[in-house]
Design a protein around this motif. Sequence first.
Motif, short mmCIF file in Angstrom:
data_model
loop_
_atom_site.label_atom_id
_atom_site.label_comp_id
_atom_site.label_asym_id
_atom_site.label_seq_id
_atom_site.Cartn_x
_atom_site.Cartn_y
_atom_site.Cartn_z
N GLU A 209 0.81 -1.22 0.00
CA GLU A 209 0.00 0.00 0.00
C GLU A 209 0.84 1.27 0.00
OE1 GLU A 209 -3.19 -0.73 -0.40
OE2 GLU A 209 -2.52 -2.81 -0.20
N ILE B 294 -0.01 4.96 -1.38
CA ILE B 294 -0.87 5.93 -0.69
C ILE B 294 -0.06 6.88 0.19
CG2 ILE B 294 -2.73 6.17 1.03
CD1 ILE B 294 -3.72 5.16 -1.65
N TYR C 284 0.80 10.64 -0.84
CA TYR C 284 -0.36 11.53 -0.88
C TYR C 284 -0.63 12.13 0.51
CZ TYR C 284 -1.52 9.16 -5.32
OH TYR C 284 -1.51 8.63 -6.58
N TYR D 41 -7.83 -4.23 -0.24
CA TYR D 41 -6.98 -3.18 -0.81
C TYR D 41 -6.76 -3.38 -2.30
CZ TYR D 41 -6.27 -2.06 4.08
OH TYR D 41 -6.47 -1.71 5.39
N SER E 155 -7.56 3.53 -5.97
CA SER E 155 -6.25 3.95 -6.43
C SER E 155 -6.18 3.66 -7.92
CB SER E 155 -5.13 3.21 -5.69
OG SER E 155 -3.89 3.43 -6.32
N GLU E 156 -5.46 4.50 -8.66
CA GLU E 156 -5.28 4.22 -10.07
C GLU E 156 -4.53 2.90 -10.27
OE1 GLU E 156 -3.60 7.49 -12.20
OE2 GLU E 156 -5.09 8.92 -11.45
N LYS E 157 -3.80 2.48 -9.24
CA LYS E 157 -3.09 1.20 -9.31
C LYS E 157 -4.07 0.04 -9.51
CE LYS E 157 1.21 2.55 -8.48
NZ LYS E 157 2.33 2.33 -9.43
N THR F 103 -12.63 12.61 -2.48
CA THR F 103 -11.27 12.60 -3.01
C THR F 103 -11.02 13.94 -3.69
OG1 THR F 103 -11.90 11.74 -5.19
CG2 THR F 103 -11.45 10.12 -3.45
N GLY G 86 -3.81 12.64 -4.23
CA GLY G 86 -4.53 11.39 -4.43
C GLY G 86 -5.42 11.05 -3.26
#
Length: 388
Positions: A53, A56, A59, A240, A268-270, A290, A313
Amino acid sequence: MGRSRISVIAAMLAAASLLTAGCGQGLLDGGSNSGGDEGPITLGMLIPQSGSEAAIGPYMKNAAQLAVDEINGKGGVLGRKLELKVADDACDAQTAVAGANKLVTEGIKVSVGGYCSGATLPTLPVFGKANIPMIIPAANSQELVDQHLKHVFLINGTGTQQATAAMAWMTKQGATSVALVHDNTSYSKDIAVRTQKLLDEAGGPETAILEAVTPKESDYSANIHNILAKKPDFVYWTGYFQEGGLIIRQLRQAGYKGSVMVGDGAVSEKLAEIAGGDAAEGVYATMTQTPETLQGAEAWIAAYKKKFNADPGPYSNQAYDGVRLAAEAITKAGSTDGDKVIAALEAVDGFPMFSGPLKFTADHTLSTGGFQILVVKSGKFALQDALK
């Protein structure tokens, strides 16, 4: 239900411009510190800087530092500068406890971190023993609330609030059979189980299966087989983004055509990168505000981008507000004493944040500013429904 989000943000920006003025009532009034301390007031932030993770972490760290710099630029708090100390929790309980102890020894006055609930939970007694208030910007398992600890305050929606939003959206979408999939962590299982309970009580969509997966695996084919055997028309992943992306991709590869939704830990864009663009397109998410969905926040986003040469983000706005709230509470307390800061946090009424005017419930959770529905469009999460 109060002011619009635009007016709230306008009020927040206006308040920031007035904080150095007035008669000792504002955040940055430069008043005296009854505790007699000197030097910077240190805030601590536990975030994932390593592990699955880790995307994150920047951000949250950057947004918190932005708030610190803005406050210091207006004179600081109680005539003193703020300082941010960051430690890695890796979304791992043991690492988080070590990080929390490190921050305590470094003399932090308020903790403004916490992303993974499973890593945040074991730090509660560490900070509690040191009488350090915790303003938690992201972690939101109901277990954090159910301990009823005086020093713990959540500024993200709770697991119960997220489960309620999930059920409402499934019902609105006409789902009839729902697969709830979690990773057995405190945060993920809590949301899945609470959603199941709400579905069972509501008489609407039924729970087809409650499926637990093992985190950090690469092949979830056995879980996919179990899910598809129950023929759900809606799948809700509450873990996640790393595992979520793989599960979405493998669901689609196995022929699943129904709707997919993820919890806030997977925003997340991930997620889209891991799932693959076609597989992720149209995936819903239960999520609090967001940067992309905040109306009227253009100036704040521009300030973030200018300072860090990157877009903010998920949880950057909550981390920013966590620092601002800590500074406000210290100012109202007139001290960095833990008990006085806790009392000041409990007395907050209308403090302007991105989520709306803040007033804590008796459980130290948000009284307003719950979840919204996002949807993946062209690889990015965008607002689908504000659920108002």
